[in-house]
Design a protein around this motif. Sequence first.
Motif, short mmCIF file in Angstrom:
data_model
loop_
_atom_site.label_atom_id
_atom_site.label_comp_id
_atom_site.label_asym_id
_atom_site.label_seq_id
_atom_site.Cartn_x
_atom_site.Cartn_y
_atom_site.Cartn_z
N GLN A 111 44.50 47.32 48.66
CA GLN A 111 45.62 46.42 48.34
C GLN A 111 45.17 45.26 47.45
N LYS A 112 46.14 44.64 46.80
CA LYS A 112 45.86 43.48 45.94
C LYS A 112 45.32 42.33 46.78
N TYR A 146 42.89 44.62 38.03
CA TYR A 146 42.67 43.18 38.20
C TYR A 146 43.59 42.41 37.28
N VAL A 147 43.70 41.11 37.57
CA VAL A 147 44.53 40.24 36.73
C VAL A 147 43.59 39.27 36.00
N PRO A 148 43.37 39.52 34.70
CA PRO A 148 42.37 38.72 33.98
C PRO A 148 42.62 37.22 34.12
N ILE A 169 49.35 36.52 44.50
CA ILE A 169 48.43 37.64 44.20
C ILE A 169 49.20 38.95 44.08
N ASP A 170 50.18 39.13 44.95
CA ASP A 170 50.98 40.37 44.91
C ASP A 170 51.81 40.47 43.64
N ALA A 171 52.15 39.31 43.08
CA ALA A 171 53.05 39.31 41.91
C ALA A 171 52.29 39.38 40.57
N GLY A 172 50.97 39.51 40.62
CA GLY A 172 50.17 39.49 39.38
C GLY A 172 50.38 40.73 38.52
N HIS A 193 42.24 41.47 42.57
CA HIS A 193 41.90 42.86 42.26
C HIS A 193 42.43 43.81 43.32
N ALA A 194 42.39 45.11 42.98
CA ALA A 194 42.89 46.17 43.87
C ALA A 194 42.26 47.47 43.39
#
Length: 249
Positions: A111-112, A146-148, A169-172, A193-194
Amino acid sequence: MASEISVEDQVLVETVRKNGIGILRNLLSPEEIKAVRKEFDQAHLDLGKGPGTPGVRDSMSGEALLAYPNMAALYSHPRIMNIISTMLSEPTPWVWVVKTNRYTPEHIGVQKHTDGFLGELAPPFTRQAMAVFLDDVDEESGALTYVPGTHLMHFNDNPNRLPPTQEDIDAGDYIPATPKAGDVVFRVPEVWHAVIPIRRMRRYVTASYSIRGQVSETMSERMSQAIAQRKKIPRDNIPERLQPYWIWD
Ligand SMILES: O=C(O)CCC(=O)C(=O)O
């Protein structure tokens, strides 16, 4: 301990600082991958994890892993350490955790999340993770998403900043990283990350390092516990090249 860093590795460090993740390609040759895989699989059998159960993530950590020389060598690999040291601006980073991960397919993935501590900001760039992949991942199986830049939102260098929440984090907006066997992923632990669902075996050797200066409150507590534990382990059990990173004082 650090030596002069190459231009290529300096570019990688800048990518990891900016995005939170960067990949060093082809660190290991096919022969080296084979040697590490053999020890990795043997360690799982020796340490009671068996050959792998579909849907299960097996993690092993601690000094028992250091009995496997090809695997243990990765935790103090000179090129990896030089990159970690430059990332952390720390001449002799402290190795907090030595670990392995094995996901046996079909596995739902991860999960994220952040490996930062929710509700707490940390001084910038005090922790750094590396993972040497032993299997290929791609956008159909096991990609690390991941969300840079999101690691920067966990740093305490802006007095107006509030710690990100799990909802944030979930909305990234996640993008994939696709390391292949023999590549090394450098990840700032705080980056969001996930892992997407895993359809093929996914194994890697990983470690987490820290600076020896000021870290967050939670990290400081975790480190104190690990340092106390580690004092009980005879120094002779630790490979010589790893000792400077392993020992606190
Ligand atoms: O398996 C991975 O690549 C990442 C696992 C993960 O998210 C973690 O250990 O925090």
